[in-house]
Design a protein around this motif. Structure first.
Motif, PDB file in Angstrom:
ATOM      1  N   LEU A   1     -77.937  74.279 -40.082  1.00  0.00           N
ATOM      2  CA  LEU A   1     -77.653  75.575 -39.450  1.00  0.00           C
ATOM      3  C   LEU A   1     -78.503  76.696 -40.045  1.00  0.00           C
ATOM      4  O   LEU A   1     -79.086  77.504 -39.321  1.00  0.00           O
ATOM      5  CB  LEU A   1     -76.154  75.890 -39.598  1.00  0.00           C
ATOM      6  N   HIS A  49     -66.230  80.536 -34.953  1.00  0.00           N
ATOM      7  CA  HIS A  49     -66.920  79.281 -35.241  1.00  0.00           C
ATOM      8  C   HIS A  49     -66.200  78.631 -36.429  1.00  0.00           C
ATOM      9  O   HIS A  49     -65.959  79.294 -37.451  1.00  0.00           O
ATOM     10  CB  HIS A  49     -68.367  79.539 -35.649  1.00  0.00           C
ATOM     11  N   LEU A  76     -79.238  70.714 -34.909  1.00  0.00           N
ATOM     12  CA  LEU A  76     -78.877  71.184 -36.250  1.00  0.00           C
ATOM     13  C   LEU A  76     -78.355  70.046 -37.134  1.00  0.00           C
ATOM     14  O   LEU A  76     -77.777  70.290 -38.198  1.00  0.00           O
ATOM     15  CB  LEU A  76     -77.859  72.330 -36.154  1.00  0.00           C
ATOM     16  N   SER A  94     -77.016  71.570 -29.370  1.00  0.00           N
ATOM     17  CA  SER A  94     -77.054  72.319 -30.624  1.00  0.00           C
ATOM     18  C   SER A  94     -76.720  71.396 -31.794  1.00  0.00           C
ATOM     19  O   SER A  94     -77.403  71.387 -32.819  1.00  0.00           O
ATOM     20  CB  SER A  94     -76.046  73.477 -30.560  1.00  0.00           C
ATOM     21  N   HIS A 129     -74.728  82.495 -27.456  1.00  0.00           N
ATOM     22  CA  HIS A 129     -75.191  83.683 -28.196  1.00  0.00           C
ATOM     23  C   HIS A 129     -76.334  84.269 -27.389  1.00  0.00           C
ATOM     24  O   HIS A 129     -77.365  83.606 -27.229  1.00  0.00           O
ATOM     25  CB  HIS A 129     -75.675  83.289 -29.596  1.00  0.00           C
ATOM     26  N   GLU A 132     -68.158  73.414 -37.543  1.00  0.00           N
ATOM     27  CA  GLU A 132     -69.500  73.033 -37.071  1.00  0.00           C
ATOM     28  C   GLU A 132     -70.150  72.286 -38.243  1.00  0.00           C
ATOM     29  O   GLU A 132     -70.382  71.096 -38.172  1.00  0.00           O
ATOM     30  CB  GLU A 132     -70.312  74.275 -36.680  1.00  0.00           C
ATOM     31  N   ASP A 143     -74.766  77.268 -26.622  1.00  0.00           N
ATOM     32  CA  ASP A 143     -74.936  77.885 -27.950  1.00  0.00           C
ATOM     33  C   ASP A 143     -76.173  78.799 -27.987  1.00  0.00           C
ATOM     34  O   ASP A 143     -76.028  80.012 -27.783  1.00  0.00           O
ATOM     35  CB  ASP A 143     -75.015  76.799 -29.028  1.00  0.00           C
ATOM     36  N   ASP A 144     -77.336  78.238 -28.267  1.00  0.00           N
ATOM     37  CA  ASP A 144     -78.586  79.014 -28.344  1.00  0.00           C
ATOM     38  C   ASP A 144     -79.663  78.268 -27.556  1.00  0.00           C
ATOM     39  O   ASP A 144     -80.553  77.633 -28.139  1.00  0.00           O
ATOM     40  CB  ASP A 144     -79.016  79.157 -29.815  1.00  0.00           C
ATOM     41  N   TYR A 192     -83.837  82.414 -36.032  1.00  0.00           N
ATOM     42  CA  TYR A 192     -83.092  83.144 -34.993  1.00  0.00           C
ATOM     43  C   TYR A 192     -83.053  84.648 -35.317  1.00  0.00           C
ATOM     44  O   TYR A 192     -83.291  85.488 -34.449  1.00  0.00           O
ATOM     45  CB  TYR A 192     -81.710  82.507 -34.935  1.00  0.00           C
ATOM     46  N   PHE A 216     -82.086  77.053 -38.916  1.00  0.00           N
ATOM     47  CA  PHE A 216     -82.156  77.669 -37.588  1.00  0.00           C
ATOM     48  C   PHE A 216     -81.921  79.178 -37.674  1.00  0.00           C
ATOM     49  O   PHE A 216     -82.672  79.978 -37.090  1.00  0.00           O
ATOM     50  CB  PHE A 216     -81.134  77.022 -36.647  1.00  0.00           C
ATOM     51  N   LEU A 217     -80.890  79.578 -38.398  1.00  0.00           N
ATOM     52  CA  LEU A 217     -80.523  81.002 -38.449  1.00  0.00           C
ATOM     53  C   LEU A 217     -81.676  81.857 -38.964  1.00  0.00           C
ATOM     54  O   LEU A 217     -81.894  82.978 -38.477  1.00  0.00           O
ATOM     55  CB  LEU A 217     -79.268  81.206 -39.303  1.00  0.00           C
ATOM     56  N   ASP A 250     -69.527  84.263 -36.568  1.00  0.00           N
ATOM     57  CA  ASP A 250     -70.626  83.298 -36.536  1.00  0.00           C
ATOM     58  C   ASP A 250     -71.524  83.445 -37.760  1.00  0.00           C
ATOM     59  O   ASP A 250     -71.141  84.091 -38.725  1.00  0.00           O
ATOM     60  CB  ASP A 250     -71.403  83.384 -35.206  1.00  0.00           C
ATOM     61  N   SER A 251     -72.704  82.828 -37.712  1.00  0.00           N
ATOM     62  CA  SER A 251     -73.666  82.756 -38.830  1.00  0.00           C
ATOM     63  C   SER A 251     -73.261  81.661 -39.840  1.00  0.00           C
ATOM     64  O   SER A 251     -72.451  80.799 -39.513  1.00  0.00           O
ATOM     65  CB  SER A 251     -73.856  84.130 -39.478  1.00  0.00           C
ATOM     66  N   HIS A 272     -67.209  75.250 -31.577  1.00  0.00           N
ATOM     67  CA  HIS A 272     -67.617  73.944 -32.143  1.00  0.00           C
ATOM     68  C   HIS A 272     -66.347  73.124 -32.439  1.00  0.00           C
ATOM     69  O   HIS A 272     -65.827  72.498 -31.540  1.00  0.00           O
ATOM     70  CB  HIS A 272     -68.507  74.067 -33.389  1.00  0.00           C
TER      71      HIS A 272
HETATM   72  N1  ADE Z   1     -75.318  82.061 -34.507  1.00  0.00           N
HETATM   73  C1  ADE Z   1     -76.010  81.635 -33.448  1.00  0.00           C
HETATM   74  N2  ADE Z   1     -75.775  80.325 -33.247  1.00  0.00           N
HETATM   75  C2  ADE Z   1     -74.901  79.920 -34.193  1.00  0.00           C
HETATM   76  C3  ADE Z   1     -74.277  78.689 -34.498  1.00  0.00           C
HETATM   77  N3  ADE Z   1     -74.493  77.570 -33.811  1.00  0.00           N
HETATM   78  N4  ADE Z   1     -73.459  78.643 -35.565  1.00  0.00           N
HETATM   79  C4  ADE Z   1     -73.244  79.736 -36.289  1.00  0.00           C
HETATM   80  N5  ADE Z   1     -73.801  80.915 -36.030  1.00  0.00           N
HETATM   81  C5  ADE Z   1     -74.630  81.010 -34.987  1.00  0.00           C
END
Ligand code: ADE
Ligand code: ZN
Length: 335
Positions: free
Chosen positions: A56, A196, A251, A247, A18, A199, A277-278, A63, A59-60, A168-169, A220
């Motif tokens: 998750l 996604h 998470l 990640s 991302h 996960e 991922d991030d 983010y 984190f979001l 995602d999200s 994932h």
């Molecule tokens: N957006 C950014 N990283 C994500 C992740 N690991 N899972 C879902 N949404 C995301």
């Protein structure tokens, strides 16, 4: 060759990144100051200290707060160039970047501002580093399908610049079935499809992503291991999984990297890839993900080579681009 050098030498594709998740706190603060944006943290150090996630959603929340520093085309360009510089140093030859337009359009940033900045960086990365890249638009699944349709309408003015779509999200409570009509339209437009799934969500979400969204890769997908019939199907259909080991630890999907199921999935015959991922939030770019996973799970060089091969094969490039990378990979020793 030591392990780190070997990993760097593997020609590899990053397929789960991302771009907003590559925003390092230093750049976040510099952009916030330049743009007159107030962040919820007092300093770079305080920001890093806040990166202790329980799941998750925890984190979001951070983010999306950090992404508020991104306003202008130049910001998105600098963000992506910083990523490409790191990726190049890690031996990435091709990257498929996720971007979340709704995170920005919701704040009044134009869709075109985001796309123009990212595309300029992609062009520059090709010239400066020889890295090939594609852009994949991700729909935010905590928003409605109608919101997704409104975003797709904006994207339709720029279809030649967008290679695929993803989802995602927040996963739990937002199954792929919520977006079946939206993804049907995306397929009809000729876009590549990923999502996604698995996960934090159950294996049933992976099955929905396959059957209803008709994804070509699962992002994932580690919870597939809970359903033997699903594992068998993913092996049979050779559906790639874009796994993000660091990640998953940050998470709390797995308690430790030693306890990650990546090797189990690989041994079962799944087309596993390793991605970051991030990386600004999870403590490492793709090279660090390879290295930490190789050490924790005792992956052999043949297995690392297999994972790099999977990434090249799972990428959305044509054979003309892929063949020279595979030749370079084949030329590397396995011991
Ligand atoms: N957006 C950014 N990283 C994500 C992740 N690991 N899972 C879902 N949404 C995301
Ligand atoms: Zn992701």
């Amino acid at each position: 060759m030591d392990l780190e050098t070997y990993i760097r030498a593997l020609p590899k594709a990053e397929l789960h990144l991302h771009i907003e998740g590559s925003l390092e706190p230093e750049m976040m603060f510099a952009l916030a100051q330049r743009n007159g944006v107030t962040l919820p943290w007092s300093s770079v150090e305080a920001t890093r200290a806040a990166y202790a996630f329980s799941d998750l959603q925890s984190f979001l929340d951070l983010y999306y707060a950090g992404a508020a520093a991104l306003i202008h085309e130049q910001d998105f360009y600098e963000l992506a160039m910083a990523y490409f510089t790191r990726a190049h140093a890690d031996g990435v030859v091709h990257a498929e970047l996720f971007f979340d337009p709704q995170t920005h359009t919701e704040r009044g940033v134009a869709f075109e501002t985001v796309l123009d900045g990212l595309e300029r960086a992609c062009d520059e990365a090709r010239v400066q580093y020889g890295i090939s890249s594609r852009l994949i638009l991700c729909f935010l699944r905590h928003l409605s399908e109608d919101d997704g349709f409104a975003t797709l309408e904006q994207a339709m003015l720029h279809l030649s610049r967008i290679h695929g779509v993803g989802l995602d999200s927040s996963e739990k409570g937002h199954p792929p079935s919520k977006f079946a009509r939206l993804f049907k339209q995306c397929r009809d437009l000729g876009l590549h499809i990923v999502a996604h799934a698995g996960e934090e969500g159950p294996p049933a979400y992976i099955i929905e992503a396959l059957d209803l969204l008709k994804v070509e890769r699962i992002d994932h997908g580690v919870r597939a291991a809970e359903d033997p019939a699903l594992v068998e199907r993913l092996v049979r259909e050779q559906i790639p999984l874009t796994v993000c080991p660091l990640s998953n630890i940050k998470l709390c999907v797995f308690p430790t990297l030693q306890g990650h199921n990546l090797k189990q999935l690989l041994d079962a015959g799944l087309k596993v890839t390793i991605n970051s991922d991030d990386p600004a939030y999870f403590g490492g770019y793709i090279g660090q993900n390879f290295l930490a996973t190789a050490e924790a799970l005792h992956l052999s060089r043949a297995e690392l080579k297999r994972i790099a091969r999977n990434s090249l094969e799972a990428s959305f490039v044509g054979d003309a681009e892929r063949t020279p990378w595979l030749a370079r990979l084949d030329a590397l020793p396995e011991d």
